[in-house]
Design an enzyme around this catalytic site. Sequence first.
Site, PDB file in Angstrom:
ATOM      1  N   ASP A  80      -7.896  -5.499   0.028  1.00  0.00           N
ATOM      2  CA  ASP A  80      -8.335  -6.383  -1.043  1.00  0.00           C
ATOM      3  C   ASP A  80      -7.950  -7.844  -0.816  1.00  0.00           C
ATOM      4  O   ASP A  80      -8.435  -8.722  -1.524  1.00  0.00           O
ATOM      5  CB  ASP A  80      -7.734  -5.920  -2.391  1.00  0.00           C
ATOM      6  CG  ASP A  80      -8.427  -4.672  -2.906  1.00  0.00           C
ATOM      7  OD1 ASP A  80      -9.607  -4.496  -2.607  1.00  0.00           O
ATOM      8  OD2 ASP A  80      -7.771  -3.884  -3.605  1.00  0.00           O
ATOM      9  N   HIS A 118       0.848  -1.189   0.000  1.00  0.00           N
ATOM     10  CA  HIS A 118       0.000   0.000   0.000  1.00  0.00           C
ATOM     11  C   HIS A 118       0.881   1.235   0.000  1.00  0.00           C
ATOM     12  O   HIS A 118       1.945   1.236   0.612  1.00  0.00           O
ATOM     13  CB  HIS A 118      -0.895   0.010   1.252  1.00  0.00           C
ATOM     14  CG  HIS A 118      -2.081   0.877   1.093  1.00  0.00           C
ATOM     15  ND1 HIS A 118      -2.042   2.218   1.349  1.00  0.00           N
ATOM     16  CD2 HIS A 118      -3.338   0.605   0.663  1.00  0.00           C
ATOM     17  CE1 HIS A 118      -3.231   2.729   1.091  1.00  0.00           C
ATOM     18  NE2 HIS A 118      -4.035   1.781   0.681  1.00  0.00           N
TER      19      HIS A 118
END
Length: 470
Positions: free
Chosen positions: A402, A346
């Site tokens: 996710d 991320h």
Amino acid sequence: MNEETKKITELIRKAVEKARKETSSEPEPGLTKKKLDWPIECTVGPGLEGAIACESSIGYVNGSKGWLIYSGYDIFDLSINSTYEEVSYLLLYGRLPTKKELKAYKDQLIKFRDLPLTMRTLMGFPVEDMNPMAALRLGTEFLRQKVSHRDRNINNADILNIIGSDEDSIPMETLPCGEEHAIYEPKLKKDKLIMEKYILDEAIGYRACHRLIAGLPTIAAAISRIREGKLPIAPHPSLSHAANFLYMMNGVQPTEEEERIMDINLILHADHGMNASTFASMVVASTLSDIYFSIGAGIGALNGTLHGGANERVLQMLEKIGHPDKVEKWYKEAVQKKEKIMGFGHRVYKSLDPRARILAPLAKHLCSRNSQSRQLFQIADKLEKVVVSTLGKEKKIFPNVDYYSGLVYKAMGIRTEMFTPIFAVSRVAGWTARVMEYLQHNRIFRPRAMYIGDFNKKYKPISTRKESCK
Ligand code: ACO
């Protein structure tokens, strides 16, 4: 609350306790400034890393502590206590609603769920052959119908045809519940100012945001059903946002547990700082286009596999690995080929994504119910351990939202191709909230590029240009 939903809350509580313990040594952020003195200085990396594009009090992400805050409230507390309706209100209006406010907001969402005209228009297109995200973007555009910032000619006789007079019906498996609910709106008054305000509100105001928040689930559910060769189902006015979404997709009312899990999913995905799709929405809004175009841009950006599209790729990856015993070999090869592991990494989080902390135990809980999904969870669990012990140590790469969301959806019987549209169904709250906030002090987004090309090239007529040989 029944025993199953209590169990879900308990699972989240445990995950939260663990998260708080593990991150307690990370420093808490200092007091934020209430106003920035523009222009500001910041260090910008490729992909606008580090760039501060605006001020916001909607949400905050702390990458090292793994904090996600919506308008001052910790996502952990909201997941345990709140609902998507309340959270979307919080994001849009900056505070939790009172009972009366929440009821009025929910009533409006229920009314705006019913989209026979939009559905009828959408069904004229080959939705079954389209990428679901493309169909969702198209449906969002049909939701806009005739009203936009540009269309606002208050003397236009066509005004009576604008959205809202949408009680026409399309074939549905259950009786459309349009008639008693369809209210011809607005209550058009001849007063020019009221009409102008109404039209603006429909194009770039809160009513438009409510329409989008309420409408996207109806469109996404219809897409899911059409792609399965089924007819769309009319919304159920007495169900919550989450339960109605599942109902419209599956054709049966969800259990309390399924409703709660979908609600938590929607809460967790509702906003996340200046992520790519939010930024895309804001860029479009900043040109004074309208909010339907903005949300269309958000859907387009979310679709990419580096962003919301990763959830579908995660599931495909886990299915491809096939067995927990094959994880290490698969991972070794992926690293050798310098492949990115979907669902990891991320831009902001350099610790575990708090949303993944909540979704992991939910995925485990749901996947324990049959051997096929249990095995998928075991693969995911093993891969997480392998990645965290290597990339986690070397580059601070951890599971993101996710990684586990797809397993949750899959265990709930939702098809893989709907994972990213579900993300959009939730994120529309963050997109609209941030667009509305930005528009209050709008300035068109216009960064620069560093030109690294040549100067002074001499123009060659086409007849003198040499074909390059391949
Ligand atoms: N697997 C393997 N290596 C990775 C991964 C990954 N998933 N993510 C980052 N890295 C590595 C990169 O190869 C790079 O290594 P290097 O410095 O040795 O070249 C380093 O970590 C930095 O990676 P970037 O891609 O530059 O990081 P960036 O901040 O630009 O990208 C992103 C963040 C796009 C999320 C990235 O981590 C990624 O591609 N992850 C996989 C896709 C994914 O899961 N996306 C969903 C993100 S969450 C969301 O959008 C809802």
